[in-house]
Design a protein around this motif. Structure first.
Motif, PDB file in Angstrom:
ATOM      1  N   GLY A   1       0.812  -1.209   0.000  1.00  0.00           N
ATOM      2  CA  GLY A   1       0.000   0.000   0.000  1.00  0.00           C
ATOM      3  C   GLY A   1       0.849   1.264   0.000  1.00  0.00           C
ATOM      4  N   TYR A   2       0.170   2.409   0.108  1.00  0.00           N
ATOM      5  CA  TYR A   2       0.827   3.713   0.022  1.00  0.00           C
ATOM      6  C   TYR A   2       0.754   4.460   1.360  1.00  0.00           C
ATOM      7  CZ  TYR A   2       0.923   3.274  -5.092  1.00  0.00           C
ATOM      8  OH  TYR A   2       1.160   2.864  -6.376  1.00  0.00           O
ATOM      9  N   GLY A   3       1.529   5.532   1.465  1.00  0.00           N
ATOM     10  CA  GLY A   3       1.447   6.436   2.605  1.00  0.00           C
ATOM     11  C   GLY A   3       1.898   5.807   3.906  1.00  0.00           C
ATOM     12  N   ASP A   4       1.406   6.353   5.001  1.00  0.00           N
ATOM     13  CA  ASP A   4       1.830   5.892   6.320  1.00  0.00           C
ATOM     14  C   ASP A   4       1.461   4.434   6.571  1.00  0.00           C
ATOM     15  OD1 ASP A   4       3.096   8.210   7.199  1.00  0.00           O
ATOM     16  OD2 ASP A   4       1.223   9.117   7.844  1.00  0.00           O
ATOM     17  N   VAL A   5       0.290   4.018   6.066  1.00  0.00           N
ATOM     18  CA  VAL A   5      -0.098   2.611   6.223  1.00  0.00           C
ATOM     19  C   VAL A   5       0.923   1.713   5.539  1.00  0.00           C
ATOM     20  CG1 VAL A   5      -1.819   0.872   5.590  1.00  0.00           C
ATOM     21  CG2 VAL A   5      -2.562   3.096   6.467  1.00  0.00           C
ATOM     22  N   GLY A   6       1.335   2.089   4.336  1.00  0.00           N
ATOM     23  CA  GLY A   6       2.329   1.307   3.607  1.00  0.00           C
ATOM     24  C   GLY A   6       3.670   1.241   4.315  1.00  0.00           C
ATOM     25  N   TRP A   7       4.086   2.380   4.915  1.00  0.00           N
ATOM     26  CA  TRP A   7       5.355   2.371   5.651  1.00  0.00           C
ATOM     27  C   TRP A   7       5.288   1.445   6.856  1.00  0.00           C
ATOM     28  CZ3 TRP A   7       9.888   3.681   3.968  1.00  0.00           C
ATOM     29  CH2 TRP A   7      10.003   4.620   2.956  1.00  0.00           C
ATOM     30  N   GLY A   8       4.159   1.404   7.534  1.00  0.00           N
ATOM     31  CA  GLY A   8       4.011   0.488   8.654  1.00  0.00           C
ATOM     32  C   GLY A   8       4.095  -0.961   8.208  1.00  0.00           C
ATOM     33  N   ARG A   9       3.440  -1.267   7.092  1.00  0.00           N
ATOM     34  CA  ARG A   9       3.501  -2.635   6.578  1.00  0.00           C
ATOM     35  C   ARG A   9       4.907  -2.989   6.108  1.00  0.00           C
ATOM     36  NH1 ARG A   9      -2.072  -2.321   2.994  1.00  0.00           N
ATOM     37  NH2 ARG A   9      -3.532  -2.561   4.740  1.00  0.00           N
ATOM     38  N   LEU A  10       5.590  -2.016   5.496  1.00  0.00           N
ATOM     39  CA  LEU A  10       6.961  -2.273   5.046  1.00  0.00           C
ATOM     40  C   LEU A  10       7.860  -2.578   6.237  1.00  0.00           C
ATOM     41  CD1 LEU A  10       9.148  -2.340   2.880  1.00  0.00           C
ATOM     42  CD2 LEU A  10       9.365   0.149   3.113  1.00  0.00           C
ATOM     43  N   GLU A  11       7.716  -1.828   7.320  1.00  0.00           N
ATOM     44  CA  GLU A  11       8.538  -2.069   8.503  1.00  0.00           C
ATOM     45  C   GLU A  11       8.313  -3.476   9.048  1.00  0.00           C
ATOM     46  OE1 GLU A  11       9.790   0.119  12.693  1.00  0.00           O
ATOM     47  OE2 GLU A  11       8.064   0.839  11.546  1.00  0.00           O
ATOM     48  N   ARG A  12       7.049  -3.906   9.118  1.00  0.00           N
ATOM     49  CA  ARG A  12       6.757  -5.263   9.597  1.00  0.00           C
ATOM     50  C   ARG A  12       7.285  -6.313   8.632  1.00  0.00           C
ATOM     51  NH1 ARG A  12       1.987  -2.490  10.852  1.00  0.00           N
ATOM     52  NH2 ARG A  12       0.884  -3.312   9.025  1.00  0.00           N
ATOM     53  N   LEU A  13       7.200  -6.025   7.345  1.00  0.00           N
ATOM     54  CA  LEU A  13       7.647  -6.993   6.354  1.00  0.00           C
ATOM     55  C   LEU A  13       9.145  -7.205   6.411  1.00  0.00           C
ATOM     56  CD1 LEU A  13       7.137  -8.778   3.848  1.00  0.00           C
ATOM     57  CD2 LEU A  13       7.386  -6.715   2.455  1.00  0.00           C
ATOM     58  N   VAL A  14       9.927  -6.116   6.404  1.00  0.00           N
ATOM     59  CA  VAL A  14      11.378  -6.276   6.345  1.00  0.00           C
ATOM     60  C   VAL A  14      11.921  -6.881   7.633  1.00  0.00           C
ATOM     61  CG1 VAL A  14      11.653  -4.383   4.697  1.00  0.00           C
ATOM     62  CG2 VAL A  14      11.840  -3.908   7.138  1.00  0.00           C
ATOM     63  N   SER A  15      11.222  -6.680   8.740  1.00  0.00           N
ATOM     64  CA  SER A  15      11.690  -7.277   9.988  1.00  0.00           C
ATOM     65  C   SER A  15      11.501  -8.787   9.995  1.00  0.00           C
ATOM     66  CB  SER A  15      10.943  -6.662  11.181  1.00  0.00           C
ATOM     67  OG  SER A  15       9.568  -7.002  11.144  1.00  0.00           O
ATOM     68  N   GLY A  16      10.618  -9.287   9.121  1.00  0.00           N
ATOM     69  CA  GLY A  16      10.360 -10.720   9.095  1.00  0.00           C
ATOM     70  C   GLY A  16      10.941 -11.438   7.900  1.00  0.00           C
ATOM     71  N   LEU A  17      11.603 -10.723   6.992  1.00  0.00           N
ATOM     72  CA  LEU A  17      12.168 -11.385   5.826  1.00  0.00           C
ATOM     73  C   LEU A  17      13.261 -12.361   6.239  1.00  0.00           C
ATOM     74  CD1 LEU A  17      12.464  -8.531   3.171  1.00  0.00           C
ATOM     75  CD2 LEU A  17      10.915 -10.479   3.119  1.00  0.00           C
ATOM     76  N   ALA A  18      13.167 -13.569   5.719  1.00  0.00           N
ATOM     77  CA  ALA A  18      14.171 -14.592   6.038  1.00  0.00           C
ATOM     78  C   ALA A  18      14.497 -15.378   4.779  1.00  0.00           C
ATOM     79  CB  ALA A  18      13.638 -15.533   7.125  1.00  0.00           C
ATOM     80  N   ASP A  19      15.744 -15.803   4.689  1.00  0.00           N
ATOM     81  CA  ASP A  19      16.187 -16.656   3.595  1.00  0.00           C
ATOM     82  C   ASP A  19      16.035 -16.000   2.227  1.00  0.00           C
ATOM     83  OD1 ASP A  19      16.798 -18.666   5.412  1.00  0.00           O
ATOM     84  OD2 ASP A  19      14.772 -19.499   5.313  1.00  0.00           O
ATOM     85  N   VAL A  20      16.052 -14.659   2.158  1.00  0.00           N
ATOM     86  CA  VAL A  20      16.120 -14.000   0.861  1.00  0.00           C
ATOM     87  C   VAL A  20      17.530 -13.443   0.696  1.00  0.00           C
ATOM     88  CG1 VAL A  20      13.668 -13.434   0.794  1.00  0.00           C
ATOM     89  CG2 VAL A  20      15.283 -11.778   1.743  1.00  0.00           C
ATOM     90  N   ASP A  21      17.961 -13.365  -0.559  1.00  0.00           N
ATOM     91  CA  ASP A  21      19.320 -12.881  -0.836  1.00  0.00           C
ATOM     92  C   ASP A  21      19.349 -11.380  -1.078  1.00  0.00           C
ATOM     93  OD1 ASP A  21      20.755 -15.530  -0.972  1.00  0.00           O
ATOM     94  OD2 ASP A  21      19.219 -15.860  -2.506  1.00  0.00           O
ATOM     95  N   GLY A  22      18.220 -10.795  -1.436  1.00  0.00           N
ATOM     96  CA  GLY A  22      18.182  -9.361  -1.692  1.00  0.00           C
ATOM     97  C   GLY A  22      16.747  -8.900  -1.833  1.00  0.00           C
ATOM     98  N   VAL A  23      16.574  -7.574  -1.901  1.00  0.00           N
ATOM     99  CA  VAL A  23      15.239  -6.980  -1.937  1.00  0.00           C
ATOM    100  C   VAL A  23      15.195  -5.894  -3.003  1.00  0.00           C
ATOM    101  CG1 VAL A  23      13.457  -5.766  -0.619  1.00  0.00           C
ATOM    102  CG2 VAL A  23      14.964  -7.396   0.549  1.00  0.00           C
ATOM    103  N   LEU A  24      14.187  -5.958  -3.870  1.00  0.00           N
ATOM    104  CA  LEU A  24      13.800  -4.829  -4.719  1.00  0.00           C
ATOM    105  C   LEU A  24      12.629  -4.152  -4.033  1.00  0.00           C
ATOM    106  CD1 LEU A  24      13.782  -6.310  -8.354  1.00  0.00           C
ATOM    107  CD2 LEU A  24      15.554  -4.919  -7.266  1.00  0.00           C
TER     108      LEU A  24
END
Length: 397
Positions: free
Chosen positions: A119-142
């Motif tokens: 999503g966009y805006g502040d809601v999207g930033w909150g989701r991005l923060e939760r997402l990147v904190s849980g990323l595992a076993d990936v080699d990189g991020v676009l």
């Protein structure tokens, strides 16, 4: 929300699977309880339990006795060299060609990609923060971050700088001149200049701009328009901040919602003597086109229009000349840049601007023989680079 007809637990399993794939529950995060899912979907707890029993053997979720159900990282497919997380605000409006470009390079390089939407805006930033904190076993991020919000940009920069794996910003500029983030982005300022240069070549001297608010490309388009008009000796009649009244929903609904503002803009533009106008984006251009039709203003006879997006421009009643981002190439080049960083950790930093294409159609009165496309070098100096008109244009997003 009620799950429709069919085998209810299988339909729920597919809905949960889609949510896991799109990042609603990043790897390692806890899903709602069985009782919560049952209440949300108007199902029995037993039906929810059967749906989770479908997902568990796939490796999508892990059921922990006494703790609940947790999202898991899917196992790396056989033969895959690398796994890349692709994080986007959405996948249905702007980004389908971008995703296609990523997928093409991924297939060639034996790379596995997983697309998450935030999503966009502040809601999207909150989701991005939760997402990147849980990323595992990936080699990189676009990552295409959610764009403008009320949170201070340095906080956003720290979020991405804290990633434990390499990342490349996709269709987003670095946060400032000192930000070392690699990126592949559209040169929106250069695109606005292309539009103005074409209008100037047709003899227009009095121009206006309508630019969508709350959208990442807007800053670059505004700066490219302002500095391009000065460089080309054009008179700027007015610059309008177009409120984002409808990001989603039907095109017809968006046009209906924007009709009053389009009519107001048209009156002011015509009253100020403008003969040509640049619009971001296509919906705004279509709304102006409809307002002109209602007011008896001829396009392009009385007012030439150029859009910046090229999603709906070709199907307009008067097909719109449009600045078109090279979306397919953008996605592929972003993944190539990230894979290169993984192969060469100490390689030089790459911050790439792709100049968009100008497709000329009937709305500016210069396409009697059908649409024509112009690329860098088609007008004037031809050697325009981001920042050529002065400070600030180099990082337009």
């Amino acid at each position: 929300m009620t799950v429709g007809t069919g085998i209810k637990y299988m339909r729920l399993a597919e809905e949960l699977r889609r949510g896991l794939r799109d990042g609603a529950w990043p790897p390692g995060t806890k899903l709602p309880t069985e009782a919560e899912l049952a209440a949300t979907h108007d199902l029995s707890v037993n039906t929810v339990r059967r749906a989770l029993e479908v997902l568990a053997p796939e490796g999508s979720v892990e059921r922990r006795q006494g703790a609940g159900t947790f999202a898991r990282q899917a196992p790396r497919p056989p033969g895959v060299r690398r796994r890349i997380a692709v994080v986007l605000p959405e996948r249905d409006w702007y980004f389908p060609p971008v995703i296609a470009g990523i997928e093409t390079v991924a297939a060639r390089t034996r790379t596995s990609i997983e697309v998450h939407t935030i999503g966009y805006g502040d809601v999207g930033w909150g989701r991005l923060e939760r997402l990147v904190s849980g990323l595992a076993d990936v080699d990189g991020v676009l990552v295409t971050h959610p764009g403008p919000s009320e949170t201070a940009p340095p906080d956003h920069a720290r979020l991405l700088h804290g990633l434990s794996v390499p990342y490349v910003l996709l269709e987003r500029a670095p946060f400032g001149i000192g930000d070392p983030s690699e990126h592949v982005s559209t040169d929106h300022a250069g695109g606005a200049y292309l539009a103005l240069a074409h209008l100037a070549a047709l003899g227009h001297r009095d121009v206006a701009l309508a630019c969508r608010t709350g959208s990442a490309p807007s800053r670059g388009i505004r700066e490219g328009f302002t500095q391009g008009a000065a460089a080309l000796g054009l008179r700027v009649v007015d610059r309008f901040d177009w409120p984002l009244l409808s990001r989603w929903g039907t095109l017809e609904g968006a046009l209906a919602a924007q009709a009053p503002f389009a009519e107001e803009v048209l009156r002011e533009v015509r009253g100020g003597g403008a003969t040509a106008m640049v619009c971001f984006g296509d919906v705004e251009g279509l709304a102006l086109l409809a307002a002109a039709d209602r007011a008896g203003v001829r396009v392009p006879g009385d007012l030439a229009l150029v859009s910046c997006e090229d999603r709906h421009a070709s199907t307009a009643p008067v097909p719109l000349t449009s600045v078109a981002p090279e979306k397919f190439r953008l996605g592929g080049l972003a993944l190539e840049t990230l894979l290169r960083r993984l192969d060469e950790p100490e390689g030089e930093l790459r911050q790439v601007w792709l100049r968009p294409r100008l497709t000329v159609r009937e709305s500016c009165g210069a396409a009697a023989f059908g649409a024509r496309s112009f690329r860098p070098g088609a007008y004037g100096t031809g050697a325009y680079e981001p920042g050529a008109f002065g400070p600030g244009v180099a990082n337009p997003s």
